[in-house]
Write an enzyme that holds these catalytic residues in place. Structure first.
Site, PDB file in Angstrom:
ATOM      1  N   ASP A  16       2.075   4.624  -6.352  1.00  0.00           N
ATOM      2  CA  ASP A  16       1.733   3.987  -4.899  1.00  0.00           C
ATOM      3  C   ASP A  16       0.286   4.031  -5.296  1.00  0.00           C
ATOM      4  OD1 ASP A  16       1.496   3.084  -2.413  1.00  0.00           O
ATOM      5  OD2 ASP A  16       1.117   5.052  -1.494  1.00  0.00           O
ATOM      6  N   ASP A  18      -2.822   3.070  -2.669  1.00  0.00           N
ATOM      7  CA  ASP A  18      -3.803   3.821  -1.605  1.00  0.00           C
ATOM      8  C   ASP A  18      -3.137   4.919  -0.923  1.00  0.00           C
ATOM      9  OD1 ASP A  18      -5.300   1.544  -1.627  1.00  0.00           O
ATOM     10  OD2 ASP A  18      -4.085   0.388  -0.074  1.00  0.00           O
ATOM     11  N   GLN A  62       0.622  -4.433   0.209  1.00  0.00           N
ATOM     12  CA  GLN A  62      -0.896  -5.170   0.390  1.00  0.00           C
ATOM     13  C   GLN A  62      -0.515  -6.233   1.677  1.00  0.00           C
ATOM     14  OE1 GLN A  62      -3.793  -3.939  -0.523  1.00  0.00           O
ATOM     15  NE2 GLN A  62      -2.659  -2.382  -1.783  1.00  0.00           N
TER      16      GLN A  62
END
Length: 182
Positions: A16, A18, A62
């Site tokens: 992943d 963030d 996103q």
């Protein structure tokens, strides 16, 4: 159960972004490179992981794109700079998969496994049973389960997360996980 001693170049690492690679903004998005800040130790960790895994891919929701808050070009600029820094430090990410959809039912939006299946299509040698996801949310762990892979939870953003059947192993951060493989 995930045995870290079994991991070799035949394994694939899904990451992943963030909250694992970079600091995430609470209830907001990283809109440009100026807002992107690597966690301490991540570049060194990616160099270590480069030597362990045969394939490394990033899978990232996103939703800011789907909500019209940023564009594909904005995200591409962030990823171009991120990849340059990772490569310069001796790390590697073979490909980035992202889901711009705001709709949670989109097959590629985690926890749905669409991005894992896209990676498998692009890299047929990927064995999802010899793969693991490193993420900071239960949706990342559920993504891994839905794709048939192992899961590694990092506590960067949610240190209070207790045991969960979707989590195989937990570490403080990506650097901590990388050290466990040396």
């Amino acid at each position: 159960m995930l045995d870290l001693q079994r991991i070799d170049k035949s394994w694939t690492l899904f990451l992943d972004r963030d909250g694992v690679i970079n600091h995430e903004k609470k209830e907001d998005y990283i809109y440009n490179w100026d807002e992107f800040v690597f966690y301490d130790g991540v570049l060194e960790a990616l160099k270590t992981l480069n030597g362990v895994f045969g394939r490394i891919v990033m899978v990232t929701n996103q939703r800011g794109i789907g909500r019209g808050l940023m564009t594909d070009a904005d995200l591409h600029a962030i990823h171009t700079n991120m990849m340059a820094a990772i490569n310069e430090a001796g790390g590697r990410i073979d490909k980035i998969y992202y889901c711009p959809a705001a709709d949670k039912s989109d097959p590629s939006r985690k926890p749905n496994p669409g991005m894992a299946f896209s990676a498998k299509k692009d890299y047929p040698e990927i064995d999802l049973h010899r793969s693991l996801i490193v993420g900071n949310k239960l949706s990342d762990m559920q993504f891994g389960r839905n794709a048939g892979m192992y899961t590694v939870y990092v506590r960067n953003t949610h240190p209070e997360q207790g045991p969960d059947p979707a989590i195989d192993l937990a570490f403080n951060d990506l650097a901590d996980f990388a050290k466990s493989l040396q």
